[in-house]
Scaffold this active site. Structure first.
Site, PDB file in Angstrom:
ATOM      1  N   HIS A  75      37.863  32.778  42.825  1.00  0.00           N
ATOM      2  CA  HIS A  75      38.427  32.464  44.150  1.00  0.00           C
ATOM      3  C   HIS A  75      38.306  33.688  45.055  1.00  0.00           C
ATOM      4  O   HIS A  75      37.966  33.581  46.229  1.00  0.00           O
ATOM      5  CB  HIS A  75      39.916  32.105  44.015  1.00  0.00           C
ATOM      6  CG  HIS A  75      40.179  30.724  43.483  1.00  0.00           C
ATOM      7  ND1 HIS A  75      39.679  29.594  44.085  1.00  0.00           N
ATOM      8  CD2 HIS A  75      40.923  30.288  42.428  1.00  0.00           C
ATOM      9  CE1 HIS A  75      40.104  28.516  43.418  1.00  0.00           C
ATOM     10  NE2 HIS A  75      40.853  28.910  42.399  1.00  0.00           N
TER      11      HIS A  75
ATOM     12  N   HIS B  92      39.054  33.335  36.569  1.00  0.00           N
ATOM     13  CA  HIS B  92      39.258  32.198  37.472  1.00  0.00           C
ATOM     14  C   HIS B  92      39.669  32.688  38.865  1.00  0.00           C
ATOM     15  O   HIS B  92      39.028  32.353  39.868  1.00  0.00           O
ATOM     16  CB  HIS B  92      40.329  31.269  36.887  1.00  0.00           C
ATOM     17  CG  HIS B  92      40.609  30.050  37.719  1.00  0.00           C
ATOM     18  ND1 HIS B  92      40.064  28.820  37.449  1.00  0.00           N
ATOM     19  CD2 HIS B  92      41.360  29.881  38.834  1.00  0.00           C
ATOM     20  CE1 HIS B  92      40.479  27.946  38.358  1.00  0.00           C
ATOM     21  NE2 HIS B  92      41.274  28.566  39.213  1.00  0.00           N
ATOM     22  N   GLU B  93      40.727  33.501  38.915  1.00  0.00           N
ATOM     23  CA  GLU B  93      41.216  33.959  40.213  1.00  0.00           C
ATOM     24  C   GLU B  93      40.200  34.875  40.891  1.00  0.00           C
ATOM     25  O   GLU B  93      40.074  34.873  42.117  1.00  0.00           O
ATOM     26  CB  GLU B  93      42.573  34.659  40.065  1.00  0.00           C
ATOM     27  CG  GLU B  93      43.690  33.782  39.463  1.00  0.00           C
ATOM     28  CD  GLU B  93      43.907  32.454  40.187  1.00  0.00           C
ATOM     29  OE1 GLU B  93      43.546  32.339  41.377  1.00  0.00           O
ATOM     30  OE2 GLU B  93      44.430  31.510  39.539  1.00  0.00           O
TER      31      GLU B  93
ATOM     32  N   GLU C  78      37.548  25.701  44.328  1.00  0.00           N
ATOM     33  CA  GLU C  78      37.736  25.591  42.879  1.00  0.00           C
ATOM     34  C   GLU C  78      36.392  25.671  42.145  1.00  0.00           C
ATOM     35  O   GLU C  78      36.334  26.109  40.993  1.00  0.00           O
ATOM     36  CB  GLU C  78      38.474  24.277  42.564  1.00  0.00           C
ATOM     37  CG  GLU C  78      39.057  24.177  41.170  1.00  0.00           C
ATOM     38  CD  GLU C  78      40.203  25.144  40.889  1.00  0.00           C
ATOM     39  OE1 GLU C  78      40.667  25.849  41.812  1.00  0.00           O
ATOM     40  OE2 GLU C  78      40.615  25.220  39.720  1.00  0.00           O
TER      41      GLU C  78
HETATM   42 ZN    ZN Z   1      41.858  27.632  41.021  1.00  0.00          ZN
END
Ligand code: ZN
Length: 505
Positions: free
Chosen positions: A273, A269-270, A299
């Site tokens: 980003h 997830h990170e 996101e």
């Molecule tokens: Zn996030």
């Protein structure tokens, strides 16, 4: 001799890059505060950060900035609306107007109230004591209403607050898309629950040594294209990704030696980003042309890599042998299919941050509806627990056992973050829409992932999204890339395909 519009623009660039440098210095201090800083350094760190944020605010709201923006606006320099100068000037104007529109007294009152409200919320959640938090929620909502009025809006006060996170988005548009999404999700989740099938999730809570989880997470992040020579991975309590300037993107995660899921999907997830930040055009560093379109678009990048790629079957075709090698005892006798089903378990539950890919969005829709009603005054803050539980029963067919597992679970309202929640679901919706288009443009993505080829997708995202900076609004960007406006259909098609196969529905 009067200054030319080009000279005014050059001076704006110089000042804004200086502000960006200051902001990134504060960012580094903030990163350190959340990862390595010893506890006793906290008061002095707060002073350092207050000093820097004050300097940033003062430089940015200097009336000379407004004057220079006025000199450039309307000049030939910004005639082409999607040129770099036009985009930068448009965004600086937007931020400048918002920053100068709020009365100083209101800004200070909000900062002070939210800081105190946060502390009370921590206590109230621990004791599941809503009456304790209630007066503070009333204060925060009252101040946020004043803030919305100061910003100004045409249709709904929520629009004024949403603008902080999703420039150009409207409450009316979200209400329309979310209503379709809610109906389709409730039906799908009902079918999943009704199927009576469950994966064996116990395999996810065996022994997973932390050093091996770190090795695995870093290999996965590197495989999807995260550049560790321009970034790092460290440990924190509440994971985040922090961009500290060109060549320095910091990922964080947390580990649990008895959980396979948390760190790995957190890292993916990170890293999603992080890829957005690493994909920006360094030639535009420090200006809106190298900044994210919105929180929802940011996101969409994290959720695409976490859910659409990382929880997909093809990802595990490639990575299962490595997982089995690293965790041979815990994964002995486990097949790739067992693991794939376990990491895609769908189960209505009370806590948003623990929710699966499908039910997650219902948690957001509930909050979006309550926030609007709070702002318009249709819902009194004291009535939040009742309204929460009533909606929860309707969407999840469950009743929260207490307010700690209900309306007190999130930190956002205590911090004044009304308008933030929709960005999570927007991330899921945009991710689905982009991912479907990437599949059309790049051919068989699943076959590529199964061979460990993730860079074609990373490069596609960089070209279409990352390098565009803030050139387009989120709504325009999704239309340019996919030819369609924001819709619930691609996300529902993705979820239907995945769960249809896993749950036989
Ligand atoms: Zn996030």
């Amino acid at each position: 001799m009067p200054r030319t519009s080009q000279q005014a623009y050059d001076e704006l660039i110089r000042r804004m890059k200086e502000i960006d440098l200051l902001g990134n210095c504060a960012g580094l201090l903030g990163w350190d505060q959340r990862t390595l800083m010893p506890a006793k350094a906290s008061p002095y760190r707060a002073e350092q950060l207050t000093l820097l944020s004050g300097m940033v605010h003062q430089k940015f709201t200097d009336p000379e900035i407004g004057g220079m923006l006025g000199e450039v606006e309307g000049s030939s320099l910004v005639a082409d609306a999607v040129s770099a100068p036009a985009v930068n000037v448009r965004e600086w104007r937007r931020s400048y107007d918002r920053a100068t529109r709020l009365p100083q007294a209101l800004v200070e009152e909000l900062t002070r109230t939210c800081s105190l409200a946060h502390d009370v919320w921590v206590e109230a959640r621990r004791a599941s004591d809503f009456p304790k938090f209630r007066p503070w929620l009333e204060k925060v909502v009252g101040l946020k209403r004043q803030e919305a009025n100061a910003y100004g809006y045409t249709h709904h006060p929520y629009d004024a607050l949403l603008e902080d996170y999703e420039p150009g988005e409207t409450t009316a548009n979200l209400t329309r898309v979310f209503a379709d999404l809610r109906e389709a999700l409730v039906r799908l989740i009902g079918e999943v629950v009704g199927s009576g099938r469950h994966p064996d999730t116990s395999l996810l809570s065996r022994d997973y040594p932390i050093d091996r989880q770190e090795t695995f997470g870093k290999m996965a992040a590197a495989a999807i294209g995260f550049d560790f020579e321009a970034g790092r991975l460290d440990v924190t309590v509440h994971p985040f990704c922090s961009n500290l300037g060109p060549g320095d993107t910091r990922l964080t995660t947390r580990y649990d030696a008895r959980q396979f899921n948390m760190a790995l999907f957190g890292i993916l997830h990170e890293a999603g980003h992080g890829l957005y930040e690493q994909g920006m055009d360094p030639g535009h560093a420090g200006t809106p042309m190298a900044q994210a379109v919105s929180l929802g678009i940011h996101e969409s990048q994290s959720r695409m890599w976490e859910n659409f790629v990382g929880r997909g079957r093809a990802f595990w075709t490639h990575f299962f042998p490595l997982a089995r090698h690293l965790f041979h005892e815990s994964l002995a006798g486990v097949s790739p299919d067992d693991l794939h089903f376990a990491i895609n378990d769908v189960r209505p539950s009370f806590i948003r941050v623990e929710a699966d890919e499908a039910t997650y969005n219902l948690h957001i829709l509930l909050r979006f509806e309550l926030e609007q009603a709070l702002l318009t005054g249709d819902l009194a803050p004291g009535d939040v627990p009742g309204a929460w539980n009533e909606r929860f029963r309707k969407y999840f067919d469950l009743t929260p056992p207490d307010d700690a597992q209900g309306c007190l679970q999130d930190t956002h309202w205590s911090g004044g973050g009304i308008g933030y929640f929709p960005t999570y679901s927007l991330g899921n919706l945009y991710a689905a829409q982009f991912f479907a288009q990437a599949g059309k443009d790049l051919g068989d993505l699943e076959a590529q992932f199964a061979r460990g080829e993730f860079l074609p997708l990373r490069d596609w995202l960089a070209e279409k999204i990352h390098r565009q900076g803030m050139r387009y609004r989120a709504g325009q960007l999704v239309e340019r890339i996919t030819g369609k406006s924001l819709s619930h259909e691609p996300l529902m098609a993705h979820l239907r395909a995945k769960y249809g196969e896993l749950y036989g529905i």
